[in-house]
Design an enzyme around this catalytic site. Sequence first.
Site, PDB file in Angstrom:
ATOM      1  CB  ALA A   1       1.204  -5.426  -6.774  1.00 28.97           C
ATOM      2  CG  ASN A   2       3.449  -0.705  -8.750  1.00 32.85           C
ATOM      3  OD1 ASN A   2       2.247  -0.666  -8.136  1.00 32.85           O
ATOM      4  ND2 ASN A   2       4.364   0.175  -8.248  1.00 32.85           N
TER       5      ASN A   2
ATOM      6  N   GLY B   1       4.077  -1.389  -4.881  1.00 31.84           N
ATOM      7  CA  GLY B   1       4.587  -2.361  -4.840  1.00 31.84           C
ATOM      8  C   GLY B   1       5.080  -2.958  -6.244  1.00 31.84           C
ATOM      9  CE  LYS B   2      11.292  -0.826  -6.329  1.00 32.79           C
ATOM     10  NZ  LYS B   2      10.833   0.620  -6.786  1.00 32.79           N
TER      11      LYS B   2
ATOM     12  CG  MET C   1      -1.871   1.195   1.348  1.00 29.12           C
ATOM     13  SD  MET C   1      -3.166   1.066  -0.123  1.00 29.12           S
ATOM     14  CE  MET C   1      -4.341   0.126   0.323  1.00 29.12           C
TER      15      MET C   1
ATOM     16  CD  GLU D   1       9.499  -3.060  -3.666  1.00 30.90           C
ATOM     17  OE1 GLU D   1       9.907  -1.677  -3.623  1.00 30.90           O
ATOM     18  OE2 GLU D   1       8.569  -3.208  -3.828  1.00 30.90           O
TER      19      GLU D   1
ATOM     20  CB  SER E   1       3.145   4.723 -16.520  1.00 29.03           C
ATOM     21  OG  SER E   1       4.429   4.985 -16.032  1.00 29.03           O
TER      22      SER E   1
ATOM     23  CG  ASP F   1       7.403  -1.157 -10.533  1.00 27.15           C
ATOM     24  OD1 ASP F   1       8.378  -1.310 -10.541  1.00 27.15           O
ATOM     25  OD2 ASP F   1       6.841  -0.278  -9.728  1.00 27.15           O
TER      26      ASP F   1
ATOM     27  N   GLY G   1      16.089   7.484 -21.580  1.00 25.05           N
ATOM     28  CA  GLY G   1      15.791   6.497 -22.239  1.00 25.05           C
ATOM     29  C   GLY G   1      16.489   4.912 -21.842  1.00 25.05           C
TER      30      GLY G   1
HETATM   31  O1  RIB Z   1       8.334   1.242  -8.052  1.00 25.92           O
HETATM   32  C1  RIB Z   1       7.438   1.675  -7.403  1.00 25.92           C
HETATM   33  C2  RIB Z   1       7.223   1.157  -5.998  1.00 25.92           C
HETATM   34  O2  RIB Z   1       8.257   1.084  -5.185  1.00 25.92           O
HETATM   35  C3  RIB Z   1       5.891   1.806  -5.366  1.00 25.92           C
HETATM   36  O3  RIB Z   1       4.739   1.502  -5.788  1.00 25.92           O
HETATM   37  C4  RIB Z   1       6.518   1.291  -4.025  1.00 25.92           C
HETATM   38  O4  RIB Z   1       5.433   0.681  -3.355  1.00 25.92           O
HETATM   39  C5  RIB Z   1       7.598   0.956  -3.951  1.00 25.92           C
HETATM   40  O5  RIB Z   1       7.601  -0.491  -3.843  1.00 25.92           O
END
Ligand code: RIB
Length: 294
Positions: A41-42, A38-39, A11, A138, A271, A241, A214
């Site tokens: 989930a993203n 979160g890398k 979160m 992570e 993004s 991400d 880039g």
């Molecule tokens: O890469 C961005 C992410 O890094 C963020 O969403 C945060 O949760 C960290 O994990």
Amino acid sequence: MKIAVVGSINMDMTVAADRIPTKGETVFGTDLKYVPGGKGANQAVAASKLGADTAMYGCVGDDAAGEQLLENLREQGVDESKIKIVPGVPTGIAVITVADKDNVIVVVPGANGRVDTDYVDSILDELLKSDMVLLQHEIPQETVEYVIGKCAAEGVPVVMNPAPARPVSQETVDKVSWITPNETEAAIIFGDRPIDEMLADYPNKLVVTLGSDGTAAADGETLLRVPARKSEVVDTTGAGDTFNAAFAVRCAAGDSLEDALHYANTAGGLSTEKYGAQGGMPTDAEVRRAMETE
Ligand code: RIB
């Protein structure tokens, strides 16, 4: 095409400020928001938005944040059915300050620290049916290396995004299909030396992301420099991400390295044009439309 992500689910507690505070300084902020991040989930959400059949593997706590993040993944079309809910452990949190078209992030891993090798064993059969597996830094390093070893043994390609920065063994580098550090991460993994020298050593494996400059890579014949999209930057959180997910999706689809990088740069750039890690992630149609006008 089936993409799997093994990684973190956070979160994000984000605030906007006029500038990043210096050490010991207090500044005023605005716009406190709790948004999914979160890398791992993203990257899963980005891959799903780009049209890939995507599964997320990881852990959340048995708290409200965990519930909200699972719900978000479902809404974004990501298969979250194998995510483990760990009792008595808080869901991962990231505290993010957005300022100066950049950000600073502190991550408290919580349940992400419970993504261990036993968990990987419990999802392994399904994981190994993927066309591409995406990993980041992570979750525990031991788990990352375990997944890479299992994937390499079965010939499942892996895109490894070594963020946040920490050293990576040569064996790990050898086993992944692609490794995608930024400049700081590249120096920690490959030594403090010119990027072109690193790229020449790892053609068709190493992609170095250069922010607004880039990306750089080598295809065995030439050194490629693929420019970034010129974006109206609102928030860069999650741009890396989005880049990694897009790159993985297009590699799995069989694009050339240069085409995959061009597509991924455009997706990453798009993004940044909205607030939040996942807020600006584009669809495949949006990326293609943007590429036509670049
Ligand atoms: O890469 C961005 C992410 O890094 C963020 O969403 C945060 O949760 C960290 O994990």
